[in-house]
Design a protein around this motif. Structure first.
Motif, PDB file in Angstrom:
ATOM      1  N   GLY A  46       0.815  -1.204   0.000  1.00 31.29           N
ATOM      2  CA  GLY A  46       0.000   0.000   0.000  1.00 31.29           C
ATOM      3  C   GLY A  46       0.847   1.252   0.000  1.00 31.29           C
ATOM      4  O   GLY A  46       2.081   1.198  -0.016  1.00 31.29           O
ATOM      5  N   ASP A  48       0.897   5.386   1.712  1.00 35.61           N
ATOM      6  CA  ASP A  48       0.362   6.392   2.628  1.00 35.61           C
ATOM      7  C   ASP A  48       0.677   7.759   2.036  1.00 35.61           C
ATOM      8  O   ASP A  48       1.843   8.097   1.822  1.00 35.61           O
ATOM      9  N   LYS A  71      -5.668   1.414  -6.924  1.00 33.58           N
ATOM     10  CA  LYS A  71      -6.536   0.326  -6.459  1.00 33.58           C
ATOM     11  C   LYS A  71      -6.888  -0.617  -7.608  1.00 33.58           C
ATOM     12  O   LYS A  71      -6.903  -1.834  -7.437  1.00 33.58           O
ATOM     13  N   ASP A  77      -7.161  -5.095  -2.051  1.00 30.50           N
ATOM     14  CA  ASP A  77      -6.400  -5.240  -0.804  1.00 30.50           C
ATOM     15  C   ASP A  77      -5.203  -4.292  -0.725  1.00 30.50           C
ATOM     16  O   ASP A  77      -4.533  -4.240   0.302  1.00 30.50           O
ATOM     17  N   VAL A  79      -3.593  -1.152   0.187  1.00 28.04           N
ATOM     18  CA  VAL A  79      -3.997  -0.198   1.221  1.00 28.04           C
ATOM     19  C   VAL A  79      -3.612   1.219   0.813  1.00 28.04           C
ATOM     20  O   VAL A  79      -2.474   1.474   0.415  1.00 28.04           O
ATOM     21  N   GLY A  81      -3.673   4.987   2.451  1.00 21.92           N
ATOM     22  CA  GLY A  81      -3.890   5.823   3.619  1.00 21.92           C
ATOM     23  C   GLY A  81      -3.691   7.283   3.292  1.00 21.92           C
ATOM     24  O   GLY A  81      -2.964   7.637   2.362  1.00 21.92           O
ATOM     25  N   ASP A 103     -14.987   4.508  -0.358  1.00 18.13           N
ATOM     26  CA  ASP A 103     -14.361   3.220  -0.033  1.00 18.13           C
ATOM     27  C   ASP A 103     -13.002   3.033  -0.706  1.00 18.13           C
ATOM     28  O   ASP A 103     -12.357   2.008  -0.488  1.00 18.13           O
ATOM     29  N   SER A 104     -12.544   3.991  -1.499  1.00 17.60           N
ATOM     30  CA  SER A 104     -11.266   3.851  -2.191  1.00 17.60           C
ATOM     31  C   SER A 104     -10.062   4.105  -1.296  1.00 17.60           C
ATOM     32  O   SER A 104      -8.939   3.841  -1.699  1.00 17.60           O
ATOM     33  N   PHE A 105     -10.281   4.652  -0.086  1.00 18.56           N
ATOM     34  CA  PHE A 105      -9.161   4.798   0.832  1.00 18.56           C
ATOM     35  C   PHE A 105      -9.447   3.970   2.077  1.00 18.56           C
ATOM     36  O   PHE A 105     -10.596   3.686   2.395  1.00 18.56           O
ATOM     37  N   ASP A 106      -8.374   3.561   2.756  1.00 20.99           N
ATOM     38  CA  ASP A 106      -8.522   2.614   3.857  1.00 20.99           C
ATOM     39  C   ASP A 106      -8.366   3.226   5.239  1.00 20.99           C
ATOM     40  O   ASP A 106      -8.944   2.727   6.197  1.00 20.99           O
ATOM     41  N   PHE A 107      -7.543   4.264   5.351  1.00 24.73           N
ATOM     42  CA  PHE A 107      -7.425   4.911   6.663  1.00 24.73           C
ATOM     43  C   PHE A 107      -7.064   6.373   6.513  1.00 24.73           C
ATOM     44  O   PHE A 107      -6.526   6.808   5.506  1.00 24.73           O
ATOM     45  N   LYS A 143     -12.049   4.036  10.325  1.00 18.11           N
ATOM     46  CA  LYS A 143     -11.034   4.369   9.329  1.00 18.11           C
ATOM     47  C   LYS A 143     -10.013   5.375   9.863  1.00 18.11           C
ATOM     48  O   LYS A 143      -9.095   5.747   9.151  1.00 18.11           O
TER      49      LYS A 143
END
Length: 176
Positions: A46, A48, A71, A77, A79, A81, A103-107, A143
């Motif tokens: 992923g 960040d 993505k 899967d 990730v 951020g 929903d395209s970002f995870d945190f 999130k």
């Protein structure tokens, strides 16, 4: 990294990021190609995005396109951020980006360091306020991530203050 079963992200940006610019289709393509090569070579799972307002320039449509391209290339899967500081005029911009990404970002990692309030007990109410502000802006607590710095830099937090902030925030928002 590859095959460890652990998520390992490559951070992009940060203080003195050299002026990362992602404002058009060409820059999106260049960024995705560059990050893609690093991800494939080293097995990162992923990225960040820490695009500081002090040096980087970006537009919401370009970042949305970039994240969705990554993505699509690396799968659901992979990730993604966002590390951001919710303050001043930057707050609305980061929250708008997060809403648009959905929903395209995870945190969404709050930078709870590098400002004077992070050095003492003011960090506790500030951390709570930032989590609430993000929630009000559409980012669910599951999130959200708290980012602290406990070292000897000018605006780092003493361990006791960091612990107090963590305890206060997770007491109110246990699914953080």
């Amino acid at each position: 990294v590859a095959g460890t079963g652990r998520p390992v992200l490559i951070g992009v940006g940060g203080h003195q990021d050299g002026g990362i610019t992602i404002t058009d289709d060409t820059q999106v393509s260049e960024f995705c190609a560059s990050i893609g090569a690093i991800v494939r070579e080293f097995g990162f799972t992923g990225v960040d995005l820490d695009l500081e307002p002090s040096g980087s320039r970006w537009t919401e449509p370009a970042l949305v396109q970039m994240v969705r391209t990554l993505k699509a290339e690396f799968g659901p899967d992979f990730v993604v951020g966002i590390t951001a500081a919710l303050y001043g005029e930057h707050t609305a911009r980061w929250l708008s980006l997060a809403r648009e990404l959905g929903d395209s970002f995870d945190f969404f990692a709050h930078m709870l360091y590098d400002y004077v309030e992070a050095t003492d007990q003011r960090l506790v109410p500030d951390a709570l306020a930032k989590v609430r502000r993000a929630m009000d802006g559409g980012i669910p607590t599951h999130k959200q991530v708290l980012g602290f710095m406990c070292n000897t830099s000018t605006y780092s937090s003493p361990v006791a203050v960091t612990g107090a902030a963590w305890s206060a925030v997770t007491a109110e928002f246990p699914d953080l």
